[in-house]
Design an enzyme around this catalytic site. Structure first.
Site, PDB file in Angstrom:
ATOM      1  N   HIS A 188     -14.090   2.555   2.019  1.00  0.00           N
ATOM      2  CA  HIS A 188     -15.107   3.569   2.361  1.00  0.00           C
ATOM      3  C   HIS A 188     -16.525   2.998   2.367  1.00  0.00           C
ATOM      4  O   HIS A 188     -17.450   3.657   2.855  1.00  0.00           O
ATOM      5  CB  HIS A 188     -15.054   4.745   1.380  1.00  0.00           C
ATOM      6  CG  HIS A 188     -13.776   5.530   1.439  1.00  0.00           C
ATOM      7  ND1 HIS A 188     -13.279   6.052   2.613  1.00  0.00           N
ATOM      8  CD2 HIS A 188     -12.884   5.887   0.471  1.00  0.00           C
ATOM      9  CE1 HIS A 188     -12.140   6.692   2.363  1.00  0.00           C
ATOM     10  NE2 HIS A 188     -11.878   6.595   1.076  1.00  0.00           N
TER      11      HIS A 188
ATOM     12  N   ASP B 285      -3.785   3.542   3.805  1.00  0.00           N
ATOM     13  CA  ASP B 285      -4.284   4.448   2.763  1.00  0.00           C
ATOM     14  C   ASP B 285      -4.355   5.863   3.335  1.00  0.00           C
ATOM     15  O   ASP B 285      -4.596   6.050   4.527  1.00  0.00           O
ATOM     16  CB  ASP B 285      -5.685   3.982   2.330  1.00  0.00           C
ATOM     17  CG  ASP B 285      -6.210   4.742   1.121  1.00  0.00           C
ATOM     18  OD1 ASP B 285      -6.111   4.220   0.001  1.00  0.00           O
ATOM     19  OD2 ASP B 285      -6.726   5.872   1.314  1.00  0.00           O
TER      20      ASP B 285
ATOM     21  N   HIS C  76      -6.546   7.988   3.082  1.00  0.00           N
ATOM     22  CA  HIS C  76      -7.890   8.350   3.547  1.00  0.00           C
ATOM     23  C   HIS C  76      -8.322   7.423   4.674  1.00  0.00           C
ATOM     24  O   HIS C  76      -7.954   6.245   4.680  1.00  0.00           O
ATOM     25  CB  HIS C  76      -8.894   8.256   2.391  1.00  0.00           C
ATOM     26  CG  HIS C  76      -8.562   9.142   1.237  1.00  0.00           C
ATOM     27  ND1 HIS C  76      -7.859   8.687   0.139  1.00  0.00           N
ATOM     28  CD2 HIS C  76      -8.809  10.458   1.031  1.00  0.00           C
ATOM     29  CE1 HIS C  76      -7.690   9.699  -0.716  1.00  0.00           C
ATOM     30  NE2 HIS C  76      -8.256  10.787  -0.198  1.00  0.00           N
TER      31      HIS C  76
ATOM     32  N   ASP D 162      -1.849   6.360  -1.686  1.00  0.00           N
ATOM     33  CA  ASP D 162      -2.148   7.772  -1.976  1.00  0.00           C
ATOM     34  C   ASP D 162      -1.601   8.740  -0.933  1.00  0.00           C
ATOM     35  O   ASP D 162      -1.861   9.941  -1.024  1.00  0.00           O
ATOM     36  CB  ASP D 162      -3.656   7.977  -2.192  1.00  0.00           C
ATOM     37  CG  ASP D 162      -4.501   7.240  -1.184  1.00  0.00           C
ATOM     38  OD1 ASP D 162      -3.952   6.705  -0.205  1.00  0.00           O
ATOM     39  OD2 ASP D 162      -5.742   7.211  -1.382  1.00  0.00           O
TER      40      ASP D 162
HETATM   41 ZN   LIG Z   1      -7.318   6.739  -0.381  1.00  0.00          ZN
END
Ligand SMILES: [Zn+2]
Length: 292
Positions: free
Chosen positions: A118, A155, A157, A234
């Site tokens: 991120h 991931d 996200h 995740d």
């Molecule tokens: Zn994540």
């Protein structure tokens, strides 16, 4: 398989935070018990990463802010803590080592924290301070004069930072499969050298896996000289931060795909917050190692 792990990465914590030291401590203990040979006794030394290399992905102002902020919050999720600069740099350093090992023809996984995908050129956000995978991809491409480097991000996200840093970069492909809508709210559309696969919350695992397979085909079609994997765990069905449905065996399937490609591959831990994280990483690495 070579695991890059330095327990120093467990020496910071924000109270009550999901991105906790136990993630790597428990995983290291689990993997050391099952596969002690994956942790070389005489591991290669890690070189301190220079600002010049970090500047491949980050602004000078970003590096200065990380160096000079030791208290407070960078965003609602991301604490400024003492020595955070050193911790984040260590994560990048191990990602650089993973890329080197991969290019030498071995499989390598960085079991480090903090995660990085991120972090943008200028923003510390979403538990991420420096974008380890983006730095490693850009450095490998220039240092080894590689024509094509791909980053595969599974991931749960979207790796908004990796996308922003790598977009429009020559000889680079970024492919992400992630829950949408979800934090950070990006990754709905593909463009240029960025392929995004948004997956709706609650999507059945077979469907999610099918999209992952398509995304992996994008990587293979690119004929990369190196693949770096942003390996987040995740999207697991019991992860507390997402609404995805992948099962342990699905992570083994992802590892199997890596094992099936002759291309150099290295992987870096991103997210993954369930108590089962050690088993998920184990299933992924064992299949990648070759069907243990
Ligand atoms: Zn994540």
């Amino acid at each position: 398989m070579i695991i890059r792990y330095d327990s120093t990465c467990a020496e910071y914590a924000a109270p009550g935070h999901a991105e906790a030291p136990s993630r790597v401590l428990r995983t290291a203990e689990y993997l050391q018990g099952k596969h002690p040979d994956w942790f070389p006794v005489e591991a290669r030394a890690t070189e301190p990463v220079s600002d010049k290399i970090l500047r491949l992905a980050h602004s000078a102002a970003h590096l200065a802010r990380l160096r000079n902020t030791t208290t407070g919050m960078f965003d609602a999720d991301t604490a400024a803590l003492p020595d955070m600069d050193a911790h984040a740099r260590r994560g990048v350093e191990e990602a650089l080592v993973v890329a080197e090992i991969a290019l030498e023809g071995e499989k390598a996984f960085s079991l480090m924290r903090p995660p990085g995908h991120h972090a943008t050129a200028n923003d510390i956000m979403g538990f991420c301070y420096l974008n380890s995978v983006a730095v490693a991809a850009l450095h490998a491409r220039s240092e080894h004069e590689l024509e094509r480097v791909a980053v595969w991000d599974f991931d749960a996200h979207h790796g908004n930072g990796t996308e922003a840093i790598l977009a429009r970069k020559k000889g680079i492909l970024y492919v992400s499969v992630h829950q949408f809508p979800c934090y950070p709210g990006t990754g709905e559309k593909s463009f240029g050298n960025v392929k995004n696969y948004p997956v709706a919350p609650g999507t059945p695992p077979e469907e999610h896996l099918h999209l992952l397979e398509n995304s992996w085909t994008d990587i293979l079609d690119f004929e990369p000289d190196l693949v770096l994997v942003s390996a987040g765990f995740d999207a697991y069905q019991d992860d507390p931060l997402t609404q995805m449905t992948l099962r342990t065996e699905d992570y083994a399937t992802l590892g199997q795909w890596l094992n099936d490609t002759p291309c150099p591959v290295g992987a870096i831990l991103e997210g993954g917050y369930s108590p089962e994280l050690p088993q998920l990483i184990g299933a992924f690495l064992e299949a990648w190692e070759g069907g243990v």
